[in-house]
Design an enzyme around this catalytic site. Sequence first.
Site, mmCIF file in Angstrom:
data_model
loop_
_atom_site.group_PDB
_atom_site.id
_atom_site.type_symbol
_atom_site.label_atom_id
_atom_site.label_comp_id
_atom_site.label_asym_id
_atom_site.label_seq_id
_atom_site.Cartn_x
_atom_site.Cartn_y
_atom_site.Cartn_z
ATOM 1 C CG ASP A 118 -6.764 0.522 0.078
ATOM 2 O OD1 ASP A 118 -6.654 1.373 0.986
ATOM 3 O OD2 ASP A 118 -5.804 0.134 -0.612
ATOM 4 C CG ASP A 130 -1.880 1.042 1.299
ATOM 5 O OD1 ASP A 130 -2.572 1.206 0.284
ATOM 6 O OD2 ASP A 130 -1.985 1.736 2.320
HETATM 7 P P1 ADP Z 1 -3.172 2.063 -5.646
HETATM 8 O O1 ADP Z 1 -2.490 2.331 -4.358
HETATM 9 O O2 ADP Z 1 -2.904 3.120 -6.648
HETATM 10 O O3 ADP Z 1 -4.608 1.739 -5.503
HETATM 11 P P2 ADP Z 1 -2.880 -0.696 -6.384
HETATM 12 O O4 ADP Z 1 -1.702 -1.550 -6.094
HETATM 13 O O5 ADP Z 1 -4.133 -0.943 -5.630
HETATM 14 O O6 ADP Z 1 -2.430 0.796 -6.234
HETATM 15 O O7 ADP Z 1 -3.162 -0.839 -7.930
HETATM 16 C C1 ADP Z 1 -4.192 -0.172 -8.557
HETATM 17 C C2 ADP Z 1 -4.117 -0.421 -10.042
HETATM 18 O O8 ADP Z 1 -4.308 -1.804 -10.327
HETATM 19 C C3 ADP Z 1 -5.238 0.320 -10.758
HETATM 20 O O9 ADP Z 1 -4.721 0.957 -11.895
HETATM 21 C C4 ADP Z 1 -6.195 -0.790 -11.130
HETATM 22 O O10 ADP Z 1 -6.938 -0.494 -12.292
HETATM 23 C C5 ADP Z 1 -5.271 -1.947 -11.335
HETATM 24 N N1 ADP Z 1 -5.958 -3.234 -11.213
HETATM 25 C C6 ADP Z 1 -6.714 -3.685 -10.193
HETATM 26 N N2 ADP Z 1 -7.197 -4.914 -10.447
HETATM 27 C C7 ADP Z 1 -6.742 -5.260 -11.666
HETATM 28 C C8 ADP Z 1 -6.887 -6.426 -12.499
HETATM 29 N N3 ADP Z 1 -7.610 -7.460 -12.098
HETATM 30 N N4 ADP Z 1 -6.258 -6.420 -13.682
HETATM 31 C C9 ADP Z 1 -5.517 -5.379 -14.068
HETATM 32 N N5 ADP Z 1 -5.326 -4.267 -13.344
HETATM 33 C C10 ADP Z 1 -5.931 -4.200 -12.168
HETATM 34 MG MG MG Z 2 -5.574 0.166 -4.710
#
Ligand code: ADP
Ligand code: MG
Length: 522
Positions: free
Chosen positions: A389, A64
């Site tokens: 989140d 995170d």
């Molecule tokens: P943040 O702290 O920015 O929320 P995350 O590690 O949660 O970072 O990643 C968020 C990103 O991952 C977003 O761009 C989201 O669209 C992408 N994401 C989430 N689930 C999937 C999935 N199943 N396939 C591809 N991308 C994904």
């Molecule tokens: Mg996220």
Amino acid sequence: MSEKHIQPVFILSDASTRTQGRSAQRNNILAAKVVAETVRTTLGPKGMDKMLVDAQGHVTISNDGVTILEEMDIDHPAAKMIVEIARTQENEIGDGTTTAVILAGELLKNAEQLLDDKIHPTVIIKGYRLAHEHALQTLKTLSRTVRADDQELLEHIASTAMTGKGAESAKQHLSSLCVQATKHVTTADEVLIDNIKIFTLPGESSSSSELISGLVLDKQVVHPNMPTHVSDAKILLLNTSLELQETEMDAKISIQDPSQIQAYLDMEEQLMNALVQRIVKTQATVVICQKGIDDLAAYKLAKHGILAVRRVKKSDIEKLAKATGAHVLTDTKDVTADALGSAGRVVQKRVGEEMAVFVTECAKAQAVTLLLRGATTHVLDEVERAVTDALGDLRAVLLTKSIVAGAGSVEVLVAQALSEFAKTLSGREQLAVQAFADALLVIPRTLAENAGLDPIDVLADLASSQHTWPGVDVYTGNVVDAWDARVVEPTRIKTQALSSATEVACMILRIDDVITAHEKAN
Ligand code: ADP
Ligand code: MG
């Protein structure tokens, strides 16, 4: 011939340092890029985790953004500004912290290129602001409406937030719990996430997590003779103590005759009897007290078969009021049947090594508990962050009803719109708008990189895709329609991330002088 002496003027103390112009800019941009680079590998479902060890040796394993940056001991002023972006994102929504930080880093990286090409920061800033405005408009047209009763879509939003986090294995179950929990705390104009208590309990797997329509208190009943299970409970909430009052002043009671001691004790007991009688008369079966309950009171309550808990946190008492419908009483004189709340069941249970009191089965509970399970405390911490989140995303969606598809697709679409927009501009601003558009692509590129895919291939495939929402399928490396794959996120994550990233990037670009005061050496 008179000699002219040029006297040097010192306006800063010896202990201060100063960097100016390009080198100040370069230095700040570098610091910002380093911060972005640090969290970059954690983005998305295939993102890696970081292990952070603090000065006391406590270990945090997280993916995170904000958690990582908060745990790092960051000192550079520009780097701190980037951390601030993550913090704002966390406070405003809860999710999207990594995205916001990576975007800011990329905006600055691309700006540096323009600075090298001798484009003035003011022009870059103007272009970035134009691009930002246009990006927000594009997001508005792209976004779709979600109905508050579309359970399935809401669960997909929650599960997108949890993808790739510690909660991955029980994602579906937890998503459903999160959606149910938010339903309890949604009022006409707010979603009161604070009324969802998260109670973590090590042991078992995350799939054994439960939603308790009521509250779990990490307490035990005050007297061994009290019942540990009450059905159809009538609950009295007190934020005053059930103790014989000590006098405010130091008072001395002088007793001349031994029989007076007994009389004094009897009087005390009578007072307590009266108090307990008042409670008994209301037919309360459970008493939960924010302050103390003394032994005499506990004994008497136990004799009447009342379950009592003491020294419960104020925030828990407030949540209990919302869950059970009870009024919190500040004075024992106000104890009446009207003030009581109700719960289907109040039970004391052993959870792990501790005892806890479950106030549960509350009809119409407006405060609930998510009882999260996980193999170890480290796993559990990460599950908690993922759930938080998800709850933040659900709140954002329930308030705005607006969502977009993720997996890099929304960034690709906005970047394409910005490239078109750039063509309508003349001169150097066009370059800045294009730089902004290119910066957005850092999201799909990073998602691909973190999944071990070739980012150049993936970006090319995305650009030529015919899908409405061309996103990265991190599992196969293909391009998918992210909407159809139900990778959906609140529009607010994106608008907030774009706004704070642009704001901070522009702020850093405007700085051309850094003066640092140091403590003078003695
Ligand atoms: P943040 O702290 O920015 O929320 P995350 O590690 O949660 O970072 O990643 C968020 C990103 O991952 C977003 O761009 C989201 O669209 C992408 N994401 C989430 N689930 C999937 C999935 N199943 N396939 C591809 N991308 C994904
Ligand atoms: Mg996220």
